[in-house]
Structures are given as C-alpha cells and as structure tokens.
Scaffold this motif. Structure first.
Motif, PDB file in Angstrom:
ATOM      1  N   LEU B  11       0.858  -1.180   0.000  1.00 37.10           N
ATOM      2  CA  LEU B  11       0.000   0.000   0.000  1.00 37.10           C
ATOM      3  C   LEU B  11       0.895   1.231   0.000  1.00 37.10           C
ATOM      4  CD1 LEU B  11      -2.855   1.159   0.215  1.00 37.10           C
ATOM      5  CD2 LEU B  11      -2.780   0.744   2.679  1.00 37.10           C
ATOM      6  N   VAL B  12       0.810   2.001  -1.072  1.00 32.07           N
ATOM      7  CA  VAL B  12       1.586   3.232  -1.178  1.00 32.07           C
ATOM      8  C   VAL B  12       0.595   4.379  -1.244  1.00 32.07           C
ATOM      9  CG1 VAL B  12       3.295   4.512  -2.482  1.00 32.07           C
ATOM     10  CG2 VAL B  12       3.418   2.011  -2.414  1.00 32.07           C
ATOM     11  N   THR B  13       0.777   5.364  -0.385  1.00 25.94           N
ATOM     12  CA  THR B  13      -0.195   6.441  -0.309  1.00 25.94           C
ATOM     13  C   THR B  13       0.483   7.718   0.156  1.00 25.94           C
ATOM     14  OG1 THR B  13      -2.395   7.042   0.525  1.00 25.94           O
ATOM     15  CG2 THR B  13      -0.863   5.976   2.069  1.00 25.94           C
ATOM     16  N   GLN B  14      -0.221   8.813   0.050  1.00 26.43           N
ATOM     17  CA  GLN B  14       0.362  10.098   0.443  1.00 26.43           C
ATOM     18  C   GLN B  14      -0.049  10.488   1.848  1.00 26.43           C
ATOM     19  OE1 GLN B  14      -0.945  12.697  -2.787  1.00 26.43           O
ATOM     20  NE2 GLN B  14       1.037  12.463  -3.796  1.00 26.43           N
ATOM     21  N   MET B  15       0.763  11.306   2.432  1.00 25.42           N
ATOM     22  CA  MET B  15       0.461  11.857   3.765  1.00 25.42           C
ATOM     23  C   MET B  15      -0.916  12.487   3.773  1.00 25.42           C
ATOM     24  SD  MET B  15       3.986  13.777   4.802  1.00 25.42           S
ATOM     25  CE  MET B  15       3.115  14.765   6.011  1.00 25.42           C
ATOM     26  N   GLY B  16      -1.617  12.280   4.868  1.00 23.96           N
ATOM     27  CA  GLY B  16      -2.925  12.887   5.030  1.00 23.96           C
ATOM     28  C   GLY B  16      -4.085  12.027   4.584  1.00 23.96           C
ATOM     29  N   ASN B  17      -3.774  10.991   3.792  1.00 25.53           N
ATOM     30  CA  ASN B  17      -4.857  10.108   3.324  1.00 25.53           C
ATOM     31  C   ASN B  17      -5.337   9.182   4.435  1.00 25.53           C
ATOM     32  OD1 ASN B  17      -4.807  11.210   0.779  1.00 25.53           O
ATOM     33  ND2 ASN B  17      -3.637   9.545  -0.154  1.00 25.53           N
ATOM     34  N   ASP B  18      -6.515   8.602   4.190  1.00 29.59           N
ATOM     35  CA  ASP B  18      -7.062   7.579   5.076  1.00 29.59           C
ATOM     36  C   ASP B  18      -7.039   6.249   4.316  1.00 29.59           C
ATOM     37  OD1 ASP B  18      -9.813   9.760   6.118  1.00 29.59           O
ATOM     38  OD2 ASP B  18      -7.681   9.745   6.671  1.00 29.59           O
ATOM     39  N   LYS B  19      -6.576   5.193   4.995  1.00 36.33           N
ATOM     40  CA  LYS B  19      -6.512   3.884   4.335  1.00 36.33           C
ATOM     41  C   LYS B  19      -6.933   2.791   5.295  1.00 36.33           C
ATOM     42  CE  LYS B  19      -5.013   5.007   0.258  1.00 36.33           C
ATOM     43  NZ  LYS B  19      -5.863   4.808  -0.930  1.00 36.33           N
ATOM     44  N   SER B  20      -7.317   1.653   4.721  1.00 38.26           N
ATOM     45  CA  SER B  20      -7.696   0.489   5.524  1.00 38.26           C
ATOM     46  C   SER B  20      -6.931  -0.748   5.072  1.00 38.26           C
ATOM     47  CB  SER B  20      -9.193   0.211   5.402  1.00 38.26           C
ATOM     48  OG  SER B  20      -9.953   1.235   5.983  1.00 38.26           O
ATOM     49  N   ILE B  21      -6.631  -1.607   6.020  1.00 42.99           N
ATOM     50  CA  ILE B  21      -6.055  -2.914   5.744  1.00 42.99           C
ATOM     51  C   ILE B  21      -7.040  -3.950   6.283  1.00 42.99           C
ATOM     52  CG2 ILE B  21      -4.074  -4.429   6.032  1.00 42.99           C
ATOM     53  CD1 ILE B  21      -2.452  -1.955   6.881  1.00 42.99           C
ATOM     54  N   LYS B  22      -7.297  -4.954   5.461  1.00 44.23           N
ATOM     55  CA  LYS B  22      -8.287  -5.952   5.868  1.00 44.23           C
ATOM     56  C   LYS B  22      -7.600  -7.241   6.303  1.00 44.23           C
ATOM     57  CE  LYS B  22     -12.000  -4.265   2.917  1.00 44.23           C
ATOM     58  NZ  LYS B  22     -13.002  -4.607   1.889  1.00 44.23           N
ATOM     59  N   CYS B  23      -8.206  -7.932   7.245  1.00 42.47           N
ATOM     60  CA  CYS B  23      -7.678  -9.215   7.713  1.00 42.47           C
ATOM     61  C   CYS B  23      -8.823 -10.168   7.978  1.00 42.47           C
ATOM     62  CB  CYS B  23      -6.851  -9.029   8.978  1.00 42.47           C
ATOM     63  SG  CYS B  23      -6.185 -10.584   9.618  1.00 42.47           S
ATOM     64  N   GLU B  24      -8.613 -11.393   7.523  1.00 44.31           N
ATOM     65  CA  GLU B  24      -9.602 -12.445   7.729  1.00 44.31           C
ATOM     66  C   GLU B  24      -8.900 -13.730   8.138  1.00 44.31           C
ATOM     67  OE1 GLU B  24     -11.772 -13.389   4.177  1.00 44.31           O
ATOM     68  OE2 GLU B  24     -12.981 -14.931   5.138  1.00 44.31           O
ATOM     69  N   GLN B  25      -9.488 -14.462   9.083  1.00 42.67           N
ATOM     70  CA  GLN B  25      -8.932 -15.769   9.449  1.00 42.67           C
ATOM     71  C   GLN B  25     -10.041 -16.825   9.367  1.00 42.67           C
ATOM     72  OE1 GLN B  25      -9.650 -17.494  12.541  1.00 42.67           O
ATOM     73  NE2 GLN B  25     -10.666 -15.879  13.719  1.00 42.67           N
ATOM     74  N   ASN B  26      -9.648 -17.979   8.833  1.00 40.86           N
ATOM     75  CA  ASN B  26     -10.599 -19.083   8.677  1.00 40.86           C
ATOM     76  C   ASN B  26     -10.284 -20.245   9.617  1.00 40.86           C
ATOM     77  OD1 ASN B  26      -8.365 -20.237   7.501  1.00 40.86           O
ATOM     78  ND2 ASN B  26      -9.231 -20.395   5.452  1.00 40.86           N
ATOM     79  N   LEU B  27      -9.616 -19.921  10.725  1.00 39.95           N
ATOM     80  CA  LEU B  27      -9.203 -20.954  11.678  1.00 39.95           C
ATOM     81  C   LEU B  27     -10.206 -21.143  12.809  1.00 39.95           C
ATOM     82  CD1 LEU B  27      -5.490 -19.816  11.831  1.00 39.95           C
ATOM     83  CD2 LEU B  27      -6.335 -21.926  10.797  1.00 39.95           C
ATOM     84  N   GLY B  28     -11.211 -20.306  12.846  1.00 46.63           N
ATOM     85  CA  GLY B  28     -12.170 -20.396  13.947  1.00 46.63           C
ATOM     86  C   GLY B  28     -11.634 -19.851  15.255  1.00 46.63           C
ATOM     87  N   HIS B  29     -10.562 -19.079  15.186  1.00 45.60           N
ATOM     88  CA  HIS B  29      -9.963 -18.516  16.391  1.00 45.60           C
ATOM     89  C   HIS B  29     -10.813 -17.397  16.973  1.00 45.60           C
ATOM     90  CE1 HIS B  29      -5.614 -19.938  15.301  1.00 45.60           C
ATOM     91  NE2 HIS B  29      -6.385 -20.910  15.747  1.00 45.60           N
ATOM     92  N   ASP B  30     -10.689 -17.257  18.284  1.00 43.59           N
ATOM     93  CA  ASP B  30     -11.464 -16.220  18.963  1.00 43.59           C
ATOM     94  C   ASP B  30     -10.728 -14.892  19.064  1.00 43.59           C
ATOM     95  OD1 ASP B  30     -12.875 -18.605  21.301  1.00 43.59           O
ATOM     96  OD2 ASP B  30     -13.686 -17.795  19.432  1.00 43.59           O
TER      97      ASP B  30
END
Lengths: 108, 114
Positions: B11-30
């Motif tokens: 992810l390359v972006t400029q100062m001041g921007n808003d960004k999101s990173i997504k994460c998903e797990q399929n292990l059934g962990h709590d």
C-alpha cells in the motif's frame, strides 16, 4: 535495555552446521515463542513453550525458566533455513514482548 | 487455503490520506491481533481483540482504529497518514484469549507513506 535479548544478532553458517540461537529475558514469563520470518516477510510460529524442550523436525527449542533463557537449535542446517528468528515472551495476560531477531544465513 | 489473509500486500499512499487494511482468518480462532514491524524489524503489538473485548495499546495513536465486523475479521483503519506510519503491518490470530497459545500470522501489508 530490551526485556528480551537475542544473540547473536547475525549468524552465517555453512550448510550442515549445527546452529544455536539464544534468547534471554528479564521478567517472569508464562510462555516463550520462537518465530521464523522468511526473506519474503511472512512470519511462522515455530514453537511455544513454557518448560523443558520441544522438537519439530530439525528444530529443537529448550527453555530454562530458572535461568530465564531459551535456545533454538537447528541441526543439519540448510540454505532454506535462512531467515530471521524471533523470540517473544508473555506473562499470559500481557502482550508478547519481542526480541530484535537473529538473522541467519546458511550458505551452500 | 490461507489461514490468515490480509490485503493489500502493498500500500503506497500520500500523507494525510485515510486507508484500511483488511484481515480475515478461517481458523475459527477467537482472538485476533494487529502488529507493527518498523524499519528495524522490531515487532510491537498494536491491538488485540477477542469476540468480547477490544484491547487497545495506549501507545498507538488514535488515528489507528481497529474494526471487527465478526470474529473472523479484524480490519485496521488509519486516518491522516503520516510518514512515520510507514511499516509492515501484520495481522495474527490465536485460539485462546491469553498469549499462551500459538500465533498464526498473515503475510503482512507493507505500507509506504510518501
């Protein structure tokens, strides 16, 4: 001084050599983790231990609770073992505290 | 059949921007986590979250906000990005709420703020 100290910081070995990486910590812990970070960046959990010794393939991890010390050994090292090895400790209900890692290069 | 997957990888972006990173797990962990690895390769916990509680590391600026729509997902939203936010961000999960259980990591998101 970091709570978790690893040595050596960098290690170069010839293929086939027996390798030892050390981890010392300064607080009482409930568990110690050894992690491997590949050159591509991914992190893999190798061991989690709270006493004694664990073995998985060519990897052996030991811990001495009284001495607050753990070692990670690699037998018959191979170039694919080249990675950064990271030690981390926890008291159970506290987040992991990480060492700075040991960069291992195994040369064919 | 990835256990913990995070996107994007880069992810390359400029100062001041808003960004999101997504994460998903399929292990059934709590329990899920966000870690930050700085330029010196030092890992530090940012957040941990189980299906009951979000635990915030108070040293993390409040520009960082984790969001968990369900226990299989823990996304990281960053407002007003700064140069110092450049790092690799790792998502991880574990079975138990305590740190006495093995961690499963995603492959990391390398964030570069210009």
């Amino acid at each position: 001084k970091n709570e978790v100290e690893q040595s050596p910081q960098n290690l170069t070995a010839q293929e086939g050599e027996f390798i030892t990486i050390n981890c010392s910590y300064s607080v009482g812990i409930s568990a110690l983790h050894w992690l491997q970070q590949h050159p591509g960046g991914g992190i893999v959990s190798l061991f989690m231990l709270s006493s004694g010794k664990k073995k998985h393939g060519r990897l052996i991890a030991t811990i001495n609770i009284q001495e607050k010390h753990s070692s990670l050994h690699i037998t018959a090292s191979h170039p694919r073992d080249s990675a950064v090895y990271i030690c981390a400790v926890t008291r159970g209900n506290t987040p992991l505290v990480f060492g700075k890692g040991t960069r291992l290069s195994v040369i064919a | 059949d990835t256990a913990v997957s995070q996107t994007p990888k880069y992810l390359v972006t400029q100062m001041g921007n808003d960004k999101s990173i997504k994460c998903e797990q399929n292990l059934g962990h709590d329990t899920m986590y966000w870690y930050k690895q700085d330029s010196k390769k030092f890992l530090k916990i940012m957040f941990s979250y189980n299906n009951k509680e979000l635990i915030i590391n108070e040293t993390v600026p409040n520009r960082f906000s984790p969001k968990s729509p369900d226990k299989a997902h823990l996304n990281l939203h960053i407002n007003s990005l700064e140069l110092g936010d450049s790092a690799v961000y790792f998502c991880a999960s574990s079975q138990a709420e305590s740190y006495n259980s093995p961690l499963h990591f995603g492959n990391g998101t390398r964030l570069t703020v210009t």
